[in-house]
Design a protein around this motif. Structure first.
Motif: not given
Length: 426
Positions: A88-108
């Motif tokens: 969804a982040i990619a679809q909205l074109g806002v990848n640069d504004y999000f930090k994705c941590n797959p190990s937790l997981p968590e998205i900031t």
């Protein structure tokens, strides 16, 4: 963030076109603000992708919001909801504004520090102790919520997002999504039946027909199901309630039996222990070996029961002098003995399928007051191989606490044989 970056983000949210992102069929759902927003639907109905887009959209426009994403088991989150939200982040074109941590997981969300947190109900302490650094925990998404065994567990989650916040635009919401499941499931009673549903609820049913992006081969496969298996098509294609696919037991019905009807039946009892995630489950039944009938007459099913609580429940139901076949737990059985429950016998838990086969030889009649057993038997299914959709020779490890207790209870029919023989069967 610079002023230019903030303006760019504002333009993104202003120019969002729901039609181009998710197509039709979800506008009311997308902007719904009821406390409980519940959606069931067929496969291919784009409900999970719509929910993922909706929550990323909300994070962008509501700077006070944080999101909790929940499934019954934490190890299923990374390959399901986490992946959908990254999409969804990619679809909205806002990848640069999000930090994705797959190990937790968590998205900031980097500009504000807002979070998307992921938790499993297999660790309830982490659910109740959630805190966020900025804003409030406003939204919860429970995916495949049919996996949650009781409405009480949902209430615990609801408590995590209640509280005051000094902002008039704030609203809180729990979104529940699932493929249709048995009509005996508590979700139907709590959210879809007008007479019993909770307050502040909006419920939706969707299906593959609202998904403009489905390929023709998939559509043809769904539509052919109406010809080959109309009963299953109601569930898989229409998103309607039905019988859980691959039920372990189909030899049951709901009815009451009188004392006269139970003449010639033998009473049996069994117990399976739990604590936090799993309940302590006690069952009482009557068996007619000659006619191959089994009547489930009574139950209790509760978490966080101490030894004295269990003993008091058994006494309160009048079973303290009856033989109770028990899951192996020497310490607990000794403690129950000290509390006055003195006719307990251990039964080992393995070789489950052998016990299932024995129960399948009986017609199982269930007293309507045994609501938890009804939920279990309507949802206890065989495991399915993910890639081939082929059923395996083992049942799922869920909806089985009272059923395990019933398997134990049935071993009392073999009291005349040695304990070693009885333990080798189960």
């Amino acid at each position: 963030m610079t002023t230019k970056e903030i303006e760019k983000l504002n333009n993104i949210t202003k120019e969002l076109s729901l039609k181009s992102l998710i197509g039709g069929g979800y506008k009311e759902f997308f902007f719904d603000k009821h406390f409980y927003r519940v959606i069931k639907g067929s496969r291919g109905s784009k409900k999970s992708k719509t929910i993922a887009l909706n929550h990323i959209y909300r994070l962008l426009i509501y700077e006070w919001s944080n999101i909790l994403v929940v499934r019954r088991h934490s190890n299923t989150l990374r390959q399901s909801c986490y992946t959908e939200l990254k999409w969804a982040i990619a679809q909205l074109g806002v990848n640069d504004y999000f930090k994705c941590n797959p190990s937790l997981p968590e998205i900031t969300y980097i500009p504000t520090g807002q979070k998307i947190l992921f938790r499993g109900l297999d660790d309830p302490l982490k659910i109740t102790s959630i805190a966020v650094e900025t804003g409030i925990l406003a939204f919860v998404w429970i995916e495949e919520c049919y996996e949650i065994e009781s409405a009480e567990k949902l209430e615990t989650l609801a408590e995590s997002i209640r509280g005051k916040y000094d902002n008039s635009e704030v609203f809180r919401q729990i979104t529940l999504s699932f493929n249709p499941w048995s009509e005996k499931h508590w979700l139907k009673r709590e959210f879809f039946d007008e007479e019993t549903q909770k307050k502040n609820v909006s419920s939706y049913t969707t299906n593959y027909r609202v998904n403009e992006w489905l390929d023709q081969e998939t559509i043809d496969r769904y539509e052919d199901l109406y010809r080959t298996n109309p009963k299953r098509a109601r569930v898989v294609c229409d998103g309607d309630w039905g019988i859980a696919d691959g039920l372990v037991f189909e030899n049951f019905r709901e009815a009451e039996m009188t004392a006269d009807e139970l003449k010639g039946y033998k009473p049996i009892q069994g117990i399976d222990y739990g604590w936090s995630n799993d309940p302590t489950a006690f069952i009482s039944a009557y068996v007619n070996e000659k006619e191959k009938k089994l009547y489930v007459s009574d139950e209790f099913y509760q978490t966080h029961l101490k030894t004295e609580d269990i003993a008091n429940l058994i006494k309160g139901k009048g079973y303290q002098d009856d033989l109770i076949m028990s899951e192996v737990d020497g310490r607990l059985i000794n403690e129950l003995f000290d509390c006055g429950i003195r006719r307990m016998q251990q039964v080992v838990k393995d070789k489950v399928v052998v016990g299932i086969v024995e129960l399948q030889n009986y017609e199982i009649i269930i007293n309507p007051k045994c609501s938890e057993f009804l939920v279990e038997i309507n949802n206890y299914t065989w495991k399915k191989e993910k890639l081939s959709d082929r059923y395996l020779g083992q049942p799922i490890d869920a909806y089985n606490h009272l059923i395990d207790a019933l398997r134990y209870a049935m071993t009392s029919l073999h009291v005349g044989v040695s304990l070693d023989i009885r333990e080798s069967l189960f």
